[in-house]
Write a protein that holds these residues in place. Sequence first.
Motif, PDB file in Angstrom:
ATOM      1  N   VAL A  37       8.634  -2.812  -2.699  1.00 45.89           N
ATOM      2  CA  VAL A  37       7.752  -2.786  -1.525  1.00 45.89           C
ATOM      3  C   VAL A  37       7.386  -4.207  -1.115  1.00 45.89           C
ATOM      4  N   LYS A  38       7.016  -5.029  -2.082  1.00 46.70           N
ATOM      5  CA  LYS A  38       6.637  -6.418  -1.774  1.00 46.70           C
ATOM      6  C   LYS A  38       7.800  -7.160  -1.122  1.00 46.70           C
ATOM      7  N   ARG A  39       8.972  -7.045  -1.701  1.00 47.96           N
ATOM      8  CA  ARG A  39      10.164  -7.735  -1.174  1.00 47.96           C
ATOM      9  C   ARG A  39      10.480  -7.265   0.247  1.00 47.96           C
ATOM     10  N   ASN A  40      10.406  -5.961   0.493  1.00 52.42           N
ATOM     11  CA  ASN A  40      10.740  -5.444   1.818  1.00 52.42           C
ATOM     12  C   ASN A  40       9.645  -5.701   2.847  1.00 52.42           C
ATOM     13  N   GLU A  47      13.785  -2.148   6.501  1.00 49.93           N
ATOM     14  CA  GLU A  47      13.433  -1.011   5.638  1.00 49.93           C
ATOM     15  C   GLU A  47      12.216  -0.301   6.232  1.00 49.93           C
ATOM     16  N   PHE A  48      12.397   0.989   6.535  1.00 47.31           N
ATOM     17  CA  PHE A  48      11.340   1.817   7.105  1.00 47.31           C
ATOM     18  C   PHE A  48      10.929   2.899   6.112  1.00 47.31           C
ATOM     19  N   VAL A  49       9.680   3.337   6.221  1.00 43.72           N
ATOM     20  CA  VAL A  49       9.270   4.576   5.562  1.00 43.72           C
ATOM     21  C   VAL A  49       9.317   5.676   6.618  1.00 43.72           C
ATOM     22  N   GLY A 100       0.812  -1.209   0.000  1.00 40.58           N
ATOM     23  CA  GLY A 100       0.000   0.000   0.000  1.00 40.58           C
ATOM     24  C   GLY A 100       0.851   1.267   0.000  1.00 40.58           C
ATOM     25  N   ASP A 101       2.153   1.109   0.254  1.00 35.05           N
ATOM     26  CA  ASP A 101       3.067   2.259   0.265  1.00 35.05           C
ATOM     27  C   ASP A 101       3.620   2.593  -1.116  1.00 35.05           C
ATOM     28  N   GLU A 102       3.291   1.802  -2.110  1.00 36.27           N
ATOM     29  CA  GLU A 102       3.947   1.901  -3.416  1.00 36.27           C
ATOM     30  C   GLU A 102       3.877   3.295  -4.039  1.00 36.27           C
ATOM     31  N   LYS A 103       2.701   3.902  -4.045  1.00 40.54           N
ATOM     32  CA  LYS A 103       2.547   5.190  -4.729  1.00 40.54           C
ATOM     33  C   LYS A 103       3.414   6.279  -4.078  1.00 40.54           C
ATOM     34  N   GLU A 104       3.378   6.362  -2.752  1.00 41.68           N
ATOM     35  CA  GLU A 104       4.149   7.405  -2.076  1.00 41.68           C
ATOM     36  C   GLU A 104       5.652   7.135  -2.165  1.00 41.68           C
ATOM     37  N   ILE A 105       6.051   5.865  -2.107  1.00 41.83           N
ATOM     38  CA  ILE A 105       7.476   5.548  -2.253  1.00 41.83           C
ATOM     39  C   ILE A 105       7.944   5.887  -3.662  1.00 41.83           C
ATOM     40  N   HIS A 106       7.113   5.576  -4.655  1.00 37.09           N
ATOM     41  CA  HIS A 106       7.526   5.853  -6.030  1.00 37.09           C
ATOM     42  C   HIS A 106       7.651   7.356  -6.297  1.00 37.09           C
ATOM     43  N   PHE A 155      21.643   4.521  -6.070  1.00 39.58           N
ATOM     44  CA  PHE A 155      21.616   3.450  -7.066  1.00 39.58           C
ATOM     45  C   PHE A 155      20.880   2.215  -6.618  1.00 39.58           C
ATOM     46  N   TRP A 156      20.547   2.082  -5.344  1.00 42.49           N
ATOM     47  CA  TRP A 156      19.833   0.901  -4.880  1.00 42.49           C
ATOM     48  C   TRP A 156      18.321   1.058  -5.005  1.00 42.49           C
ATOM     49  N   LEU A 157      17.867   2.243  -5.335  1.00 39.97           N
ATOM     50  CA  LEU A 157      16.418   2.449  -5.435  1.00 39.97           C
ATOM     51  C   LEU A 157      15.861   1.937  -6.762  1.00 39.97           C
ATOM     52  N   PRO A 158      14.645   1.412  -6.714  1.00 36.36           N
ATOM     53  CA  PRO A 158      13.972   0.940  -7.940  1.00 36.36           C
ATOM     54  C   PRO A 158      13.330   2.102  -8.665  1.00 36.36           C
ATOM     55  N   ASN A 159      14.107   2.922  -9.351  1.00 40.10           N
ATOM     56  CA  ASN A 159      13.557   4.189  -9.820  1.00 40.10           C
ATOM     57  C   ASN A 159      13.222   4.266 -11.303  1.00 40.10           C
ATOM     58  N   ASP A 160      13.140   3.142 -11.980  1.00 39.98           N
ATOM     59  CA  ASP A 160      12.779   3.218 -13.396  1.00 39.98           C
ATOM     60  C   ASP A 160      11.273   3.144 -13.639  1.00 39.98           C
ATOM     61  N   THR A 161      10.613   2.181 -13.018  1.00 48.51           N
ATOM     62  CA  THR A 161       9.180   2.001 -13.279  1.00 48.51           C
ATOM     63  C   THR A 161       8.417   1.827 -11.972  1.00 48.51           C
TER      64      THR A 161
END
Length: 184
Positions: free
Chosen positions: A51-54, A67-69, A19-25, A37-43
């Motif tokens: 988010v699912k993995r973490n 991993e915290f928000v 549920g955090d996907e939109k705000e994290i993206h 460079f560790w962030l998933p910042n392409d798509t």
Amino acid sequence: MEKPILKTKRLTLRPVQLGDEKEIHEYAGDKEITMMFWLPNDTFEETCDFVKRNAEEWESDGQLDYEFVIVYEGKIIGGCDADLSHSEDHSYACLGWIINKNYRGQGFASEAAAALLDFTFENLSIDKVYAQCDCKNPASFGVMKKIGMTLVVDKGTRTYPKTGITSGELTCLITRDEWEKKRG
């Protein structure tokens, strides 16, 4: 370990959850963030996988990445983590943080990093915590110094996988003894 909620004067740090996907993206998808460079910042799909993995990592008995928000006034404004997977024996943690560019320069990274450092030493069986940043990132280096870390390597390098660019890297450290002295 029960999922922790960390509170500071202005912030709440809580585990990443579905549920955090939109705000994290919103911050992870920022193409200007080349030093992270560790962030998933392409798509958006990469962010969903992140988010699912973490979120699953928080359910794992062998959890190595915490991993915290970072939440401010009800909005996710960034993220931070304590990761034990950088050492084979999981004897130390590496901290990382990122703040949405619209919230930078207000002390949020230092506040979150200090809470994360406390969590790490209070809850994980380690005696050393490291953090690294690009040598062209004075803000992150400032956070490291502010939370009591000391520069231990100033001649490191990092290569960004997406661009192939190599840059200088700074590595800072704080030990459990130093942290305990700092806390008084």
